[in-house]
Design an enzyme around this catalytic site. Structure first.
Site, PDB file in Angstrom:
ATOM      1  N   HIS A 141       7.859   8.035 -27.365  1.00 19.05           N
ATOM      2  CA  HIS A 141       6.892   8.950 -26.757  1.00 19.05           C
ATOM      3  C   HIS A 141       7.180  10.407 -27.161  1.00 19.05           C
ATOM      4  O   HIS A 141       6.283  11.136 -27.598  1.00 19.05           O
ATOM      5  CB  HIS A 141       6.944   8.788 -25.234  1.00 19.05           C
ATOM      6  CG  HIS A 141       6.084   9.755 -24.495  1.00 19.05           C
ATOM      7  ND1 HIS A 141       4.707   9.666 -24.478  1.00 19.05           N
ATOM      8  CD2 HIS A 141       6.393  10.864 -23.765  1.00 19.05           C
ATOM      9  CE1 HIS A 141       4.212  10.671 -23.769  1.00 19.05           C
ATOM     10  NE2 HIS A 141       5.212  11.409 -23.325  1.00 19.05           N
ATOM     11  N   ASN A 161       0.213  18.419 -20.839  1.00 24.39           N
ATOM     12  CA  ASN A 161      -0.108  17.391 -21.842  1.00 24.39           C
ATOM     13  C   ASN A 161      -0.248  17.956 -23.245  1.00 24.39           C
ATOM     14  O   ASN A 161      -0.834  17.305 -24.120  1.00 24.39           O
ATOM     15  CB  ASN A 161      -1.414  16.677 -21.459  1.00 24.39           C
ATOM     16  CG  ASN A 161      -1.236  15.855 -20.214  1.00 24.39           C
ATOM     17  OD1 ASN A 161      -0.249  15.148 -20.070  1.00 24.39           O
ATOM     18  ND2 ASN A 161      -2.182  15.967 -19.298  1.00 24.39           N
ATOM     19  N   GLU A 218       9.970  17.365 -25.209  1.00 27.65           N
ATOM     20  CA  GLU A 218       9.328  17.784 -23.945  1.00 27.65           C
ATOM     21  C   GLU A 218       9.907  19.110 -23.459  1.00 27.65           C
ATOM     22  O   GLU A 218       9.217  19.902 -22.828  1.00 27.65           O
ATOM     23  CB  GLU A 218       9.483  16.695 -22.870  1.00 27.65           C
ATOM     24  CG  GLU A 218       8.863  15.339 -23.237  1.00 27.65           C
ATOM     25  CD  GLU A 218       7.353  15.236 -23.009  1.00 27.65           C
ATOM     26  OE1 GLU A 218       6.695  16.273 -22.792  1.00 27.65           O
ATOM     27  OE2 GLU A 218       6.833  14.097 -23.073  1.00 27.65           O
ATOM     28  N   ARG A 266      -2.560  21.619 -14.397  1.00 28.99           N
ATOM     29  CA  ARG A 266      -1.521  20.630 -14.745  1.00 28.99           C
ATOM     30  C   ARG A 266      -1.765  20.024 -16.123  1.00 28.99           C
ATOM     31  O   ARG A 266      -0.822  19.568 -16.779  1.00 28.99           O
ATOM     32  CB  ARG A 266      -1.432  19.542 -13.669  1.00 28.99           C
ATOM     33  CG  ARG A 266      -0.321  18.556 -13.974  1.00 28.99           C
ATOM     34  CD  ARG A 266       0.035  17.632 -12.828  1.00 28.99           C
ATOM     35  NE  ARG A 266       1.065  16.699 -13.271  1.00 28.99           N
ATOM     36  CZ  ARG A 266       1.788  15.949 -12.472  1.00 28.99           C
ATOM     37  NH1 ARG A 266       1.617  16.011 -11.158  1.00 28.99           N
ATOM     38  NH2 ARG A 266       2.699  15.124 -12.957  1.00 28.99           N
ATOM     39  N   GLU A 316      -3.757  17.124 -11.131  1.00 22.75           N
ATOM     40  CA  GLU A 316      -4.341  17.493 -12.422  1.00 22.75           C
ATOM     41  C   GLU A 316      -5.852  17.686 -12.380  1.00 22.75           C
ATOM     42  O   GLU A 316      -6.605  17.099 -13.150  1.00 22.75           O
ATOM     43  CB  GLU A 316      -3.971  16.452 -13.496  1.00 22.75           C
ATOM     44  CG  GLU A 316      -4.095  17.021 -14.908  1.00 22.75           C
ATOM     45  CD  GLU A 316      -3.496  16.104 -15.975  1.00 22.75           C
ATOM     46  OE1 GLU A 316      -2.310  15.783 -15.882  1.00 22.75           O
ATOM     47  OE2 GLU A 316      -4.246  15.733 -16.880  1.00 22.75           O
ATOM     48  N   ARG A 359       0.808  -1.241   0.000  1.00 21.31           N
ATOM     49  CA  ARG A 359       0.000   0.000   0.000  1.00 21.31           C
ATOM     50  C   ARG A 359       0.830   1.275   0.000  1.00 21.31           C
ATOM     51  O   ARG A 359       0.359   2.355   0.345  1.00 21.31           O
ATOM     52  CB  ARG A 359      -0.989   0.024   1.169  1.00 21.31           C
ATOM     53  CG  ARG A 359      -1.963  -1.139   1.120  1.00 21.31           C
ATOM     54  CD  ARG A 359      -3.207  -0.870   1.944  1.00 21.31           C
ATOM     55  NE  ARG A 359      -4.072  -2.023   1.871  1.00 21.31           N
ATOM     56  CZ  ARG A 359      -4.008  -3.055   2.704  1.00 21.31           C
ATOM     57  NH1 ARG A 359      -3.138  -3.062   3.679  1.00 21.31           N
ATOM     58  NH2 ARG A 359      -4.825  -4.074   2.559  1.00 21.31           N
TER      59      ARG A 359
HETATM   60  P1  NAD Z   1      12.740   4.980 -22.115  1.00 22.03           P
HETATM   61  O1  NAD Z   1      12.595   4.851 -20.675  1.00 22.03           O
HETATM   62  O2  NAD Z   1      12.193   3.889 -22.981  1.00 22.03           O
HETATM   63  O3  NAD Z   1      14.273   5.200 -22.470  1.00 22.03           O
HETATM   64  C1  NAD Z   1      14.654   5.350 -23.801  1.00 22.03           C
HETATM   65  C2  NAD Z   1      15.757   4.354 -24.199  1.00 22.03           C
HETATM   66  O4  NAD Z   1      17.010   4.837 -23.733  1.00 22.03           O
HETATM   67  C3  NAD Z   1      15.600   2.968 -23.612  1.00 22.03           C
HETATM   68  O5  NAD Z   1      16.046   2.033 -24.555  1.00 22.03           O
HETATM   69  C4  NAD Z   1      16.540   3.015 -22.418  1.00 22.03           C
HETATM   70  O6  NAD Z   1      16.972   1.741 -22.001  1.00 22.03           O
HETATM   71  C5  NAD Z   1      17.657   3.823 -22.970  1.00 22.03           C
HETATM   72  N1  NAD Z   1      18.477   4.535 -22.008  1.00 22.03           N
HETATM   73  C6  NAD Z   1      18.089   5.110 -20.841  1.00 22.03           C
HETATM   74  N2  NAD Z   1      19.093   5.818 -20.331  1.00 22.03           N
HETATM   75  C7  NAD Z   1      20.144   5.670 -21.153  1.00 22.03           C
HETATM   76  C8  NAD Z   1      21.453   6.185 -21.160  1.00 22.03           C
HETATM   77  N3  NAD Z   1      21.872   7.036 -20.235  1.00 22.03           N
HETATM   78  N4  NAD Z   1      22.294   5.814 -22.157  1.00 22.03           N
HETATM   79  C9  NAD Z   1      21.856   4.985 -23.146  1.00 22.03           C
HETATM   80  N5  NAD Z   1      20.611   4.487 -23.223  1.00 22.03           N
HETATM   81  C10 NAD Z   1      19.757   4.853 -22.218  1.00 22.03           C
HETATM   82  O7  NAD Z   1      12.044   6.328 -22.654  1.00 22.03           O
HETATM   83  P2  NAD Z   1      11.982   7.807 -22.079  1.00 22.03           P
HETATM   84  O8  NAD Z   1      11.894   8.659 -23.261  1.00 22.03           O
HETATM   85  O9  NAD Z   1      12.990   8.070 -21.065  1.00 22.03           O
HETATM   86  O10 NAD Z   1      10.564   7.819 -21.331  1.00 22.03           O
HETATM   87  C11 NAD Z   1       9.386   7.598 -22.024  1.00 22.03           C
HETATM   88  C12 NAD Z   1       8.329   7.131 -21.054  1.00 22.03           C
HETATM   89  O11 NAD Z   1       8.115   8.147 -20.075  1.00 22.03           O
HETATM   90  C13 NAD Z   1       6.997   6.846 -21.694  1.00 22.03           C
HETATM   91  O12 NAD Z   1       6.497   5.637 -21.200  1.00 22.03           O
HETATM   92  C14 NAD Z   1       6.136   7.993 -21.234  1.00 22.03           C
HETATM   93  O13 NAD Z   1       4.776   7.649 -21.136  1.00 22.03           O
HETATM   94  C15 NAD Z   1       6.708   8.306 -19.895  1.00 22.03           C
HETATM   95  N6  NAD Z   1       6.470   9.666 -19.442  1.00 22.03           N
HETATM   96  C16 NAD Z   1       5.991   9.834 -18.197  1.00 22.03           C
HETATM   97  C17 NAD Z   1       5.789  11.095 -17.697  1.00 22.03           C
HETATM   98  C18 NAD Z   1       5.346  11.271 -16.288  1.00 22.03           C
HETATM   99  O14 NAD Z   1       5.007  12.396 -15.914  1.00 22.03           O
HETATM  100  N7  NAD Z   1       5.351  10.245 -15.480  1.00 22.03           N
HETATM  101  C19 NAD Z   1       6.083  12.215 -18.481  1.00 22.03           C
HETATM  102  C20 NAD Z   1       6.577  12.006 -19.771  1.00 22.03           C
HETATM  103  C21 NAD Z   1       6.776  10.729 -20.228  1.00 22.03           C
HETATM  104  N1  GLY Z   2       3.829  14.706 -18.273  1.00 19.32           N
HETATM  105  C1  GLY Z   2       2.624  15.335 -17.845  1.00 19.32           C
HETATM  106  C2  GLY Z   2       2.526  15.536 -16.379  1.00 19.32           C
HETATM  107  O1  GLY Z   2       3.418  15.200 -15.635  1.00 19.32           O
HETATM  108  O2  GLY Z   2       1.526  16.012 -15.918  1.00 19.32           O
END
Ligand code: NAD
Ligand code: GLY
Length: 363
Positions: free
Chosen positions: A262, A242, A182, A238, A234, A118
């Site tokens: 993404h 998006n 972003e 917030r 949100e 939890r």
């Molecule tokens: P990811 O986590 O898939 O990483 C991208 C790639 O880079 C992967 O293959 C990873 O293994 C590799 N990688 C990571 N660090 C590395 C490094 N230092 N050197 C070499 N390779 C490396 O993708 P991302 O773009 O980091 O994140 C995308 C995700 O984040 C999506 O699922 C998206 O929905 C989510 N997201 C969440 C929020 C939130 O507020 N929680 C906001 C934006 C995006």
């Molecule tokens: N990435 C959108 C948020 O964090 O609200």
């Protein structure tokens, strides 16, 4: 090192930004309340950075789970691997999860932390540009469902964020571009002077210039922290974070998770949002074409997938967390630096924007 704060009352936390932070135990220790820690990472990041993080945690029982790499694994099945390890290694409620990786690892680790017994603590150690400027900050955690992106999750804030800019030196260029999408978003939604800086300096970001990256990360995190502090869960403002995401999530889900990154989907989605805003009489055509130029400079797509029909978009866009009473709500731009959210979008204008031919022909 620079330290910013996400101001959320008694759940406030620091974001540490600097080069070479991964193995600095003084950044972790104050935020681990028990004797146990579980590092969650993936098959790509573990060989690069796991040992450095482990070396900072010698005072604790440290276990590790290495997940498969990719957005296609951001699901409940993979999440179970984290719970399996926590239970096999007998982690109790004082354990701390440490997310070492990009946004996929961060979102899944955060959700595991939100739900294990939890709720336990976690620390974000983001290693992609996207995760350093966005996903590690603000407490959104979760996994995808085949029918919708990030549809299962929770708000759960980390204890701290440790953003080591040196990790970006190993990041593939395509992932760097995804992060820049972003970064551009913050300029568009709330920070026109930063947008001006990006128009001058995006080429430096793409060359992985460490000073420019550090500045962009700090400014992005500050912008995000300011928005999150106003509206953590949100219920209002917030949602502007998006911008482009409703279009982008539709692209990601339609193409199969992992095929479009993404950030790439968000890049194309932001241009669609700008195009729609222009058709609605808000943002100017000049501003739209400048944004298109900026996205091209960041090596981001400026049109959606050619095979995606209007129905493909609108059916996916109906499965969006912003949908209220069956109506699609979108984040649009009044001008650069000023976003608003609306459900009053004439469907003929939306359809025009969604047509890839229109996008190609008129922007
Ligand atoms: P990811 O986590 O898939 O990483 C991208 C790639 O880079 C992967 O293959 C990873 O293994 C590799 N990688 C990571 N660090 C590395 C490094 N230092 N050197 C070499 N390779 C490396 O993708 P991302 O773009 O980091 O994140 C995308 C995700 O984040 C999506 O699922 C998206 O929905 C989510 N997201 C969440 C929020 C939130 O507020 N929680 C906001 C934006 C995006
Ligand atoms: N990435 C959108 C948020 O964090 O609200």
């Amino acid at each position: 090192m620079n330290t910013l704060t996400v101001d959320l009352g008694d759940r406030s936390y620091p974001i540490f930004i600097g080069s070479g932070l991964l193995s600095d135990s003084s950044l972790y220790t104050p935020y681990i309340k028990g004797k146990q820690a579980l590092i969650v990472t993936n098959t790509t990041v573990a060989p690069l950075y796991l040992e450095q993080v482990k070396s900072a945690l010698t005072d604790f029982q440290v276990d590790v789970v290495v997940l498969p790499d990719g957005e296609q694994y951001k699901n409940l099945e993979t999440l179970n691997q984290i719970f399996d390890t926590l239970l096999e290694k007998q982690h109790n409620r004082t354990t701390t999860l440490i997310a070492l990786g990009g946004g996929v690892v961060g979102d899944m680790t955060g959700f595991a932390a939100a739900s294990y017994q939890r709720g336990v603590n976690f620390i974000q150690v983001p290693t992609t540009l996207l995760s350093q400027v966005d996903s590690s900050v603000g407490g959104k955690t979760g996994v995808n469902h085949p029918l919708g992106k990030n549809m299962i999750g929770a708000f759960h804030q980390p204890q701290c964020v440790i953003a080591d800019t040196r990790t970006l030196t190993t990041l593939p260029e395509r992932e760097l571009s995804a992060g820049v999408a972003e970064v551009i978003k913050y300029g568009l939604i709330c920070d026109s002077s930063f947008y001006g800086w990006l128009q001058e300096n995006t080429s430096l970001l793409m060359q992985c210039d460490s000073k420019a990256l550090a500045y962009a990360i700090e400014r992005s995190c500050q912008d995000k922290a300011d928005v999150v502090a106003q509206d953590e869960t949100e219920s209002g403002i917030r949602a502007i974070l998006n911008l482009g995401h409703t279009f982008g999530h539709a692209i990601e889900a339609h193409q199969g998770y992992g095929n479009w990154l993404h950030g790439e989907a968000v890049g194309a989605g932001m241009l669609m949002a700008a195009d729609l805003g222009c058709r609605m009489g808000d943002i100017s055509t000049q501003e739209v074409s400048e944004l298109r130029q900026l996205l091209i400079e960041a090596k981001l797509p400026v049109v959606g997938p050619v095979d995606m029909s209007i129905i493909d978009y609108t059916s996916r866009m109906q499965v969006d967390k912003k949908v209220l009473d069956g109506r699609i709500r979108l984040v649009l731009l009044k001008t650069i630096g000023e976003a608003y959210i609306t459900s009053d979008v004439p469907s003929d204008l939306l359809n025009q924007t969604l047509s890839a031919g229109e996008m190609l022909g008129q922007l």
